[in-house]
Design a protein around this motif. Structure first.
Motif, PDB file in Angstrom:
ATOM      1  N   GLN A 110     -10.325 -20.902  74.743  1.00  0.00           N
ATOM      2  CA  GLN A 110     -10.056 -19.534  75.210  1.00  0.00           C
ATOM      3  C   GLN A 110      -9.572 -19.536  76.656  1.00  0.00           C
ATOM      4  O   GLN A 110      -8.600 -18.887  77.007  1.00  0.00           O
ATOM      5  CB  GLN A 110     -11.340 -18.697  75.124  1.00  0.00           C
ATOM      6  N   LEU A 111     -10.272 -20.280  77.504  1.00  0.00           N
ATOM      7  CA  LEU A 111      -9.878 -20.340  78.904  1.00  0.00           C
ATOM      8  C   LEU A 111      -8.497 -20.960  79.049  1.00  0.00           C
ATOM      9  O   LEU A 111      -7.735 -20.604  79.944  1.00  0.00           O
ATOM     10  CB  LEU A 111     -10.884 -21.166  79.693  1.00  0.00           C
ATOM     11  N   ASN A 122      -4.448 -19.443  79.213  1.00  0.00           N
ATOM     12  CA  ASN A 122      -3.635 -19.045  80.375  1.00  0.00           C
ATOM     13  C   ASN A 122      -3.157 -20.289  81.130  1.00  0.00           C
ATOM     14  O   ASN A 122      -3.713 -20.645  82.169  1.00  0.00           O
ATOM     15  CB  ASN A 122      -4.472 -18.144  81.279  1.00  0.00           C
ATOM     16  N   LEU A 149      -9.453 -28.464  81.334  1.00  0.00           N
ATOM     17  CA  LEU A 149      -8.416 -27.454  81.129  1.00  0.00           C
ATOM     18  C   LEU A 149      -7.030 -28.108  81.178  1.00  0.00           C
ATOM     19  O   LEU A 149      -6.168 -27.828  80.351  1.00  0.00           O
ATOM     20  CB  LEU A 149      -8.526 -26.353  82.192  1.00  0.00           C
ATOM     21  N   LYS A 203      -3.657 -26.599  93.455  1.00  0.00           N
ATOM     22  CA  LYS A 203      -3.541 -26.481  94.897  1.00  0.00           C
ATOM     23  C   LYS A 203      -4.863 -26.169  95.585  1.00  0.00           C
ATOM     24  O   LYS A 203      -5.026 -26.408  96.776  1.00  0.00           O
ATOM     25  CB  LYS A 203      -2.535 -25.375  95.252  1.00  0.00           C
ATOM     26  N   GLN A 248     -11.869 -28.078  85.423  1.00  0.00           N
ATOM     27  CA  GLN A 248     -10.436 -28.082  85.710  1.00  0.00           C
ATOM     28  C   GLN A 248      -9.728 -29.243  85.018  1.00  0.00           C
ATOM     29  O   GLN A 248      -8.614 -29.089  84.504  1.00  0.00           O
ATOM     30  CB  GLN A 248     -10.223 -28.130  87.221  1.00  0.00           C
ATOM     31  N   ARG A 305      -1.706 -23.510  88.427  1.00  0.00           N
ATOM     32  CA  ARG A 305      -1.913 -23.069  89.814  1.00  0.00           C
ATOM     33  C   ARG A 305      -3.140 -23.707  90.441  1.00  0.00           C
ATOM     34  O   ARG A 305      -3.192 -23.922  91.653  1.00  0.00           O
ATOM     35  CB  ARG A 305      -2.120 -21.539  89.857  1.00  0.00           C
ATOM     36  N   SER A 306      -4.142 -23.961  89.626  1.00  0.00           N
ATOM     37  CA  SER A 306      -5.454 -24.351  90.155  1.00  0.00           C
ATOM     38  C   SER A 306      -5.411 -25.674  90.904  1.00  0.00           C
ATOM     39  O   SER A 306      -6.329 -26.006  91.650  1.00  0.00           O
ATOM     40  CB  SER A 306      -6.483 -24.423  89.039  1.00  0.00           C
ATOM     41  N   GLU A 350      -0.629 -20.906  82.941  1.00  0.00           N
ATOM     42  CA  GLU A 350      -0.137 -20.680  84.296  1.00  0.00           C
ATOM     43  C   GLU A 350      -1.270 -20.817  85.319  1.00  0.00           C
ATOM     44  O   GLU A 350      -1.124 -21.451  86.362  1.00  0.00           O
ATOM     45  CB  GLU A 350       0.485 -19.290  84.421  1.00  0.00           C
ATOM     46  N   LEU A 351      -2.384 -20.212  84.994  1.00  0.00           N
ATOM     47  CA  LEU A 351      -3.559 -20.265  85.876  1.00  0.00           C
ATOM     48  C   LEU A 351      -4.017 -21.707  86.061  1.00  0.00           C
ATOM     49  O   LEU A 351      -4.341 -22.140  87.167  1.00  0.00           O
ATOM     50  CB  LEU A 351      -4.688 -19.427  85.281  1.00  0.00           C
TER      51      LEU A 351
END
Lengths: 158, 158
Positions: free
Chosen positions: A129-130, A133, A15, A142, A12, A139-140, A135-136
């Motif tokens: 690649q991951l 996204n 990312l 939270k 995370q 979000r992660s 947006e994802l």
DNA sequence: TATAAATTTTATAAATTTATCTGATACTCT
DNA sequence: AGAGTATCAGATAAATTTATAAAATTTATA
């Protein structure tokens, strides 16, 4: 949970780091705030990635961490193995002794194939690649709150 | 380690139990000795299986545990879920928040398939099938020694 | 060169998992 | 009925994982 919490946080954090493309070094403090976990804990985790040459770090003002190689060249497997070690892809699924030998359990072959496919899945996927996204990724953040609350209340009730 | 240690022990204990075919009830003490783990710890684990009607128990002399249904009717999945819960087959592999929603991570579909195959593997295999290799079951006893030593020395060295 | 910002290292604490112990209860057998 | 055997339930302890804090070190820049 197939991966350890540390491995999840490492992924995370990396990312998140892909979202800071332009900056030279990003401070761990900043990342920790974005992920909503302890700065010190994240430091500890990311240090492992520094030692494995997935990240590079720089002390002092304007310091922080940055990718050693570009995210395109970093596979999920690289990260997972750096944190959890390759042992998670080893051993008998039932914990039986000497199952890997010439006389394995009846699940052995099937498990081996699945496990290899999991490993392949991680090695096929690059961080870049991951990161496609965003947006994802945002979000992660939270999720950590929820996890912490869940384990606290679990403790109280049961 | 995909399964918890408790789940591994539960499986190993039930496999041992299949070797005691003729006896009505087998004492947990006996099984614990055969597996070389604490009698009390094994009790605790097996109690969960009693509550889930995988085992039945009987107190007093000539008491112990026995299969509720025949091993042919018990799948590995039954045991795994009884101990570890069905949660091990749920959630995003990377621990990302709301990944299961309409906007999942790029590993999601692939992971779901693999995870379902693992679940299928466990549900396809009955305890009786695994028990067809009694030599392997007997060997598995030593594994616990090795594990315990390994974690002890790990502690001392690193 | 002093100061502040950042990582690094080490120590500590909290939570969870793993393992053991103790007392209570239930049962068999004499 | 009494003695002995076994599970059951809950308390305790040890080990590991997860998380936080504090001290030490390095570095930029004013």
């Amino acid at each position: 949970m197939f991966l350890s919490r540390e491995a999840e946080y490492a992924i995370q954090a990396l990312l998140r780091l892909t979202l800071h493309k332009d900056e030279h070094y990003v401070s761990i403090k900043t990342l920790a705030k974005e992920l909503n976990i302890s700065e010190y804990y994240l430091s500890k985790i990311l240090q492992k990635l520094v030692k494995k040459n997935i990240l590079k770090s720089h002390k002092g003002p304007k310091g922080g961490i940055a990718f050693f190689d570009s995210p395109e060249k970093i596979s999920m497997l690289d990260i997972v193995v750096a944190i959890d070690g390759k042992e998670i892809f080893e051993g008998c699924v039932l914990g039986l002794y000497r199952c890997e030998s010439d006389d394995p359990c009846s699940l052995h072959e099937r498990w081996l194939k699945l496990r290899d496919q999991i490993q392949q899945m991680f090695s096929d996927e690059s961080l870049a690649q991951l990161g496609e996204n965003p947006e994802l990724i945002r979000r992660s953040q939270k999720f950590i709150n929820i996890k912490q609350k869940a384990s606290k209340s679990k403790n109280k009730i049961s």
